[in-house]
Design a protein around this motif. Sequence first.
Motif, PDB file in Angstrom:
ATOM      1  N   SER A 114       0.832  -1.245  -0.061  1.00  0.00           N
ATOM      2  CA  SER A 114      -0.145  -0.008   0.017  1.00  0.00           C
ATOM      3  C   SER A 114       1.066   1.416  -0.011  1.00  0.00           C
ATOM      4  CB  SER A 114      -0.790   0.183   1.381  1.00  0.00           C
ATOM      5  OG  SER A 114      -1.660   1.018   1.112  1.00  0.00           O
ATOM      6  N   GLY A 115       0.571   2.221  -0.839  1.00  0.00           N
ATOM      7  CA  GLY A 115       1.335   3.515  -0.887  1.00  0.00           C
ATOM      8  C   GLY A 115       2.619   3.324  -1.600  1.00  0.00           C
ATOM      9  N   VAL A 116       2.746   2.594  -2.578  1.00  0.00           N
ATOM     10  CA  VAL A 116       3.802   2.323  -3.201  1.00  0.00           C
ATOM     11  C   VAL A 116       3.380   2.543  -4.740  1.00  0.00           C
ATOM     12  CG1 VAL A 116       5.792   0.701  -4.280  1.00  0.00           C
ATOM     13  CG2 VAL A 116       5.153   0.535  -2.000  1.00  0.00           C
ATOM     14  N   TYR A 117       3.867   3.327  -5.240  1.00  0.00           N
ATOM     15  CA  TYR A 117       3.388   3.989  -6.605  1.00  0.00           C
ATOM     16  C   TYR A 117       4.758   3.548  -7.619  1.00  0.00           C
ATOM     17  CZ  TYR A 117      -0.120   6.316  -4.052  1.00  0.00           C
ATOM     18  OH  TYR A 117      -1.040   6.420  -3.163  1.00  0.00           O
ATOM     19  N   MET A 118       4.299   3.154  -8.523  1.00  0.00           N
ATOM     20  CA  MET A 118       5.511   2.846  -9.856  1.00  0.00           C
ATOM     21  C   MET A 118       4.823   3.433 -11.197  1.00  0.00           C
ATOM     22  SD  MET A 118       7.369  -0.686  -9.899  1.00  0.00           S
ATOM     23  CE  MET A 118       7.773  -1.113  -8.495  1.00  0.00           C
ATOM     24  N   PRO A 119       5.621   3.900 -11.945  1.00  0.00           N
ATOM     25  CA  PRO A 119       4.928   4.543 -13.069  1.00  0.00           C
ATOM     26  C   PRO A 119       4.365   3.200 -13.871  1.00  0.00           C
ATOM     27  CG  PRO A 119       7.293   5.426 -12.750  1.00  0.00           C
ATOM     28  CD  PRO A 119       6.952   4.415 -11.657  1.00  0.00           C
ATOM     29  N   ALA A 120       3.223   3.945 -14.371  1.00  0.00           N
ATOM     30  CA  ALA A 120       2.535   2.873 -15.256  1.00  0.00           C
ATOM     31  C   ALA A 120       3.499   1.838 -16.085  1.00  0.00           C
ATOM     32  CB  ALA A 120       1.366   3.144 -15.894  1.00  0.00           C
ATOM     33  N   ASP A 121       4.189   2.706 -16.805  1.00  0.00           N
ATOM     34  CA  ASP A 121       4.908   2.020 -17.974  1.00  0.00           C
ATOM     35  C   ASP A 121       6.062   1.029 -17.445  1.00  0.00           C
ATOM     36  OD1 ASP A 121       3.452   3.338 -19.882  1.00  0.00           O
ATOM     37  OD2 ASP A 121       5.089   5.080 -20.077  1.00  0.00           O
ATOM     38  N   TRP A 122       6.394   1.503 -16.155  1.00  0.00           N
ATOM     39  CA  TRP A 122       7.450   0.448 -15.482  1.00  0.00           C
ATOM     40  C   TRP A 122       6.772  -0.779 -15.175  1.00  0.00           C
ATOM     41  CZ3 TRP A 122      11.287   3.119 -11.672  1.00  0.00           C
ATOM     42  CH2 TRP A 122      11.915   4.371 -12.195  1.00  0.00           C
ATOM     43  N   ILE A 123       5.681  -0.617 -14.568  1.00  0.00           N
ATOM     44  CA  ILE A 123       4.789  -1.744 -14.279  1.00  0.00           C
ATOM     45  C   ILE A 123       4.488  -2.696 -15.505  1.00  0.00           C
ATOM     46  CG2 ILE A 123       2.836  -2.518 -13.224  1.00  0.00           C
ATOM     47  CD1 ILE A 123       2.591  -0.284 -11.333  1.00  0.00           C
ATOM     48  N   VAL A 124       4.136  -2.202 -16.583  1.00  0.00           N
ATOM     49  CA  VAL A 124       3.888  -2.973 -17.812  1.00  0.00           C
ATOM     50  C   VAL A 124       5.097  -3.586 -17.957  1.00  0.00           C
ATOM     51  CG1 VAL A 124       3.396  -3.026 -20.138  1.00  0.00           C
ATOM     52  CG2 VAL A 124       1.881  -1.482 -18.377  1.00  0.00           C
ATOM     53  N   PHE A 125       6.413  -2.802 -18.235  1.00  0.00           N
ATOM     54  CA  PHE A 125       7.618  -3.535 -18.597  1.00  0.00           C
ATOM     55  C   PHE A 125       8.226  -4.546 -17.445  1.00  0.00           C
ATOM     56  CE2 PHE A 125      12.370  -3.385 -18.083  1.00  0.00           C
ATOM     57  CZ  PHE A 125      12.713  -3.783 -19.193  1.00  0.00           C
TER      58      PHE A 125
END
Lengths: 155, 362
Positions: A114-125
């Motif tokens: 909870s509270g950890v944000y990763m850029p969406a493109d990084w998550i897809v990669f």
Amino acid sequence: MARTAATLGSSSAFRRLYALTLVALAISGFAQMPIFKRYYIADIPGLGWLAQYYLTHLIHYLGAALLLGLVAYAVTGWLSGQRRPRLTGSGAVRAVLLGGLVVTGVLRVIKNFSGVYMPADWIVFLNMLHLALVMAYIVAAIWAAVGKKRWTTQP
Amino acid sequence: MCVGPGWATMTLAGAGVAVQADGEKEEFSVSSISRRHFLAGSMAAACALAVNRGAEAAAAGRDGEQLATLLDIRKCVGCEACVMACQETNGHKYPRPEKPYPKMYPSRVKVSDWSDRQDVTDRLTPYNWLFIQHATVTIDGEETELNIPRRCMHCVNPPCVKLCPWGAARQEPNGLSRFDPNICLGGNKCGAVCPWSVPQRQTGVGLYLDLLPSLAGNGVMYKCDRCYDRLAQGELPACIEACPEGVQTIGLRSEIIAEARRIADEIGGYIYGAEENGGTNTIYVSPVPFDQINQGSEYGPGRPHMAPVADQMKQGNRLAAAMIVAPLAGVGAAISRMMRAAQAPEADEAASDPNPDQGRRS
């Protein structure tokens, strides 16, 4: 002691546990995609759990913890040996793929807090890389098993 | 003139509780914001943005705290102004499926087609991201109908986002979650793991059509994105702006929860959404217990319940602690094994592996 340390990861019990862990990880990992229900696999008696995302998620986490423990056990033994056995080509390929799986897997676990944000493109990669690495590892493991290839050469 | 970033950020995000630079709070609801007040706030926000943070940081809320909405369901008259505003504002994001749909295998995979029922407003669909749920309850011995705007709860730690196998679902630092229609394959995992089954699928649209449309995927999932594009531009979500009764307010989560508690204390009411699923960013305040609302309303596909929900991600994240302990245990086991071997080298040699020179396979 040097010899024992270097071969910690080569006992038959370790090999079986390692293989079992990887199989559990692969199955529970693929179960994160909505495929087992679609293709009736979860309809096979005893396999209904494959369609339960939260359950397979927990199994994947448990398998990951076990894998980390096994890797730490084997690597500690390898590092402690005075005459370290060298990785074969096949072993090196699998070690790199396994390392990639561990790193991408750990990052995915961190992302789920909870509270950890990763850029969406990084998550897809990250997701695609984790999937590609496991596919490559499966191919490498089959190749090694068929060709009876070792992880290491003995010094 | 620039004011403190706290006040500016709150106003930009359409907060229900504005916090000024000196820490003084000013309560307001959207319907009661005067044009002058709103313009002044917007100008101050723009000024603060230019000086301090930039639009993205401002939309994230002060100090990176998530934004939450407060819905005082006593105020809702069920006029559906919010529903209409949502459709008008977000209509350009709705699916435009290509027909005929590809034949899908195996036969159990069903088409999810809402394109001919776009006017349905009494439940969630890919074309209706907000609806008014009606609940018959008893207040002071009198049977009363409550109207409850229902949409995505925007969980603090959303399972739909965290468990999406592709990364098509995303959460923004301001707490809203949304789906990327260019990546989503419509597998409906998000719908299955959502405690309220909010995401809705439309077949015949999206990336799966370019991959293996017959064998994998089934469209795109849709749900409320809390007007992320409007928020990024410093505007209020359409449903909040359009409500004539000021049912909804938006602001920093801690402020919104404090306000919800204040109202609940004042009216002897109840709160839903603050603790559910580990906490959400959609907080309801009601004059009656939510189990009564749950019993008095119709719920099912596209009509979320209001029952208690445990934190769905909690067990997994607890297990993550085992991943820290496991390598340490592995190292400890290896050292212990080596020490035992050093003490009794011959016995260990015999017991460890009958054929160690063969190396390790698998």
